[in-house]
Design a protein around this motif. Structure first.
Motif, PDB file in Angstrom:
ATOM      1  N   GLY A 149       0.781  -1.242   0.000  1.00 48.69           N
ATOM      2  CA  GLY A 149       0.000   0.000   0.000  1.00 48.69           C
ATOM      3  C   GLY A 149       0.808   1.285   0.000  1.00 48.69           C
ATOM      4  O   GLY A 149       0.248   2.373   0.028  1.00 48.69           O
ATOM      5  N   ALA A 150       2.123   1.178  -0.038  1.00 50.70           N
ATOM      6  CA  ALA A 150       2.973   2.373  -0.061  1.00 50.70           C
ATOM      7  C   ALA A 150       3.127   2.871  -1.499  1.00 50.70           C
ATOM      8  O   ALA A 150       3.122   2.077  -2.438  1.00 50.70           O
ATOM      9  N   PRO A 151       3.266   4.188  -1.683  1.00 52.26           N
ATOM     10  CA  PRO A 151       3.524   4.701  -3.034  1.00 52.26           C
ATOM     11  C   PRO A 151       4.829   4.123  -3.575  1.00 52.26           C
ATOM     12  O   PRO A 151       5.810   3.985  -2.844  1.00 52.26           O
ATOM     13  N   SER A 152       4.836   3.759  -4.848  1.00 52.46           N
ATOM     14  CA  SER A 152       6.021   3.186  -5.473  1.00 52.46           C
ATOM     15  C   SER A 152       7.103   4.253  -5.647  1.00 52.46           C
ATOM     16  O   SER A 152       6.906   5.240  -6.353  1.00 52.46           O
ATOM     17  N   LYS A 153       8.238   4.045  -5.007  1.00 52.86           N
ATOM     18  CA  LYS A 153       9.351   4.989  -5.112  1.00 52.86           C
ATOM     19  C   LYS A 153       9.882   5.042  -6.545  1.00 52.86           C
ATOM     20  O   LYS A 153      10.305   6.094  -7.027  1.00 52.86           O
ATOM     21  N   ALA A 154       9.856   3.887  -7.234  1.00 52.37           N
ATOM     22  CA  ALA A 154      10.291   3.861  -8.642  1.00 52.37           C
ATOM     23  C   ALA A 154       9.379   4.747  -9.489  1.00 52.37           C
ATOM     24  O   ALA A 154       9.846   5.445 -10.391  1.00 52.37           O
ATOM     25  N   ASP A 155       8.089   4.736  -9.196  1.00 54.34           N
ATOM     26  CA  ASP A 155       7.139   5.574  -9.938  1.00 54.34           C
ATOM     27  C   ASP A 155       7.341   7.053  -9.622  1.00 54.34           C
ATOM     28  O   ASP A 155       7.296   7.904 -10.522  1.00 54.34           O
ATOM     29  N   ILE A 156       7.556   7.377  -8.348  1.00 45.22           N
ATOM     30  CA  ILE A 156       7.772   8.771  -7.976  1.00 45.22           C
ATOM     31  C   ILE A 156       9.057   9.278  -8.634  1.00 45.22           C
ATOM     32  O   ILE A 156       9.085  10.387  -9.177  1.00 45.22           O
ATOM     33  N   TYR A 157      10.098   8.458  -8.633  1.00 41.04           N
ATOM     34  CA  TYR A 157      11.353   8.845  -9.270  1.00 41.04           C
ATOM     35  C   TYR A 157      11.136   9.081 -10.765  1.00 41.04           C
ATOM     36  O   TYR A 157      11.620  10.067 -11.320  1.00 41.04           O
TER      37      TYR A 157
END
Length: 172
Positions: A149-157
């Motif tokens: 359920g955490a935001p994807s860090k790869a997507d934010i990057y």
């Protein structure tokens, strides 16, 4: 205001893994119509209180023209500040530190001091807050969620690589 530059996405691999999305959704041809409707709804008593829980109109003054642009935006409350995640749009370039900006939430406009965050560390940290608060906004900005359920860090990057910035508004 920190200098908002668009990173070169071809120069580095994503250090957080493979993104789950292709990035932020493109601006649709009908977006101007949607913006007019939102601006109208934010002016209607009763409805504005409901719509204004996630949306505002940011009144941005053009630095060269002096024209006021009324930009409907989703925002996230973060303590005393408001956060707006967005691509580096022309209106963002008109925000200057030390030059207050006004925002409306269905009532009388309020004044804020803007800061545009464009560094990798700031965008990753602040977009994580935005995505956790507003999953629909995260989806629009190309941010998916991990199995826990955490935001994807790869997507934010990836969103940052494609030119995302975070505008932080502090009450004036």
């Amino acid at each position: 205001m920190s200098e908002a530059s668009v990173p070169d996405s071809s120069s580095s691999e994503n250090p957080y893994g493979t993104p789950t999305t292709s990035g932020p959704e493109p601006i649709r041809s009908y977006q101007n119509v949607v913006n007019r409707i939102v601006r109208t709804l934010l002016r209607v008593p009763g409805i504005s209180g409901i719509v204004g829980k996630r949306l505002m109109i940011l009144h941005v003054v053009g630095r060269k023209s002096g024209t006021v642009y009324n930009v409907p935006l989703a925002y996230t409350k973060n303590g005393d500040t408001l956060l707006i995640g967005t691509a580096l749009r022309p209106w963002v370039k008109n925000l200057r530190a030390g030059d207050p900006v006004r925002a409306s939430f269905g009532g009388k406009p309020r004044t804020f001091d803007p800061v545009v965050h464009s560094s990798e560390a700031d965008v990753l940290r602040l977009y994580d807050i935005i995505a956790r608060d507003n999953p629909q906004n995260a989806k629009f900005n190309g941010i998916g969620f991990t199995a826990d359920g955490a935001p994807s860090k790869a997507d934010i990057y990836q969103t940052w690589q494609q030119g995302a910035v975070v505008v932080e508004l502090t009450p004036h």
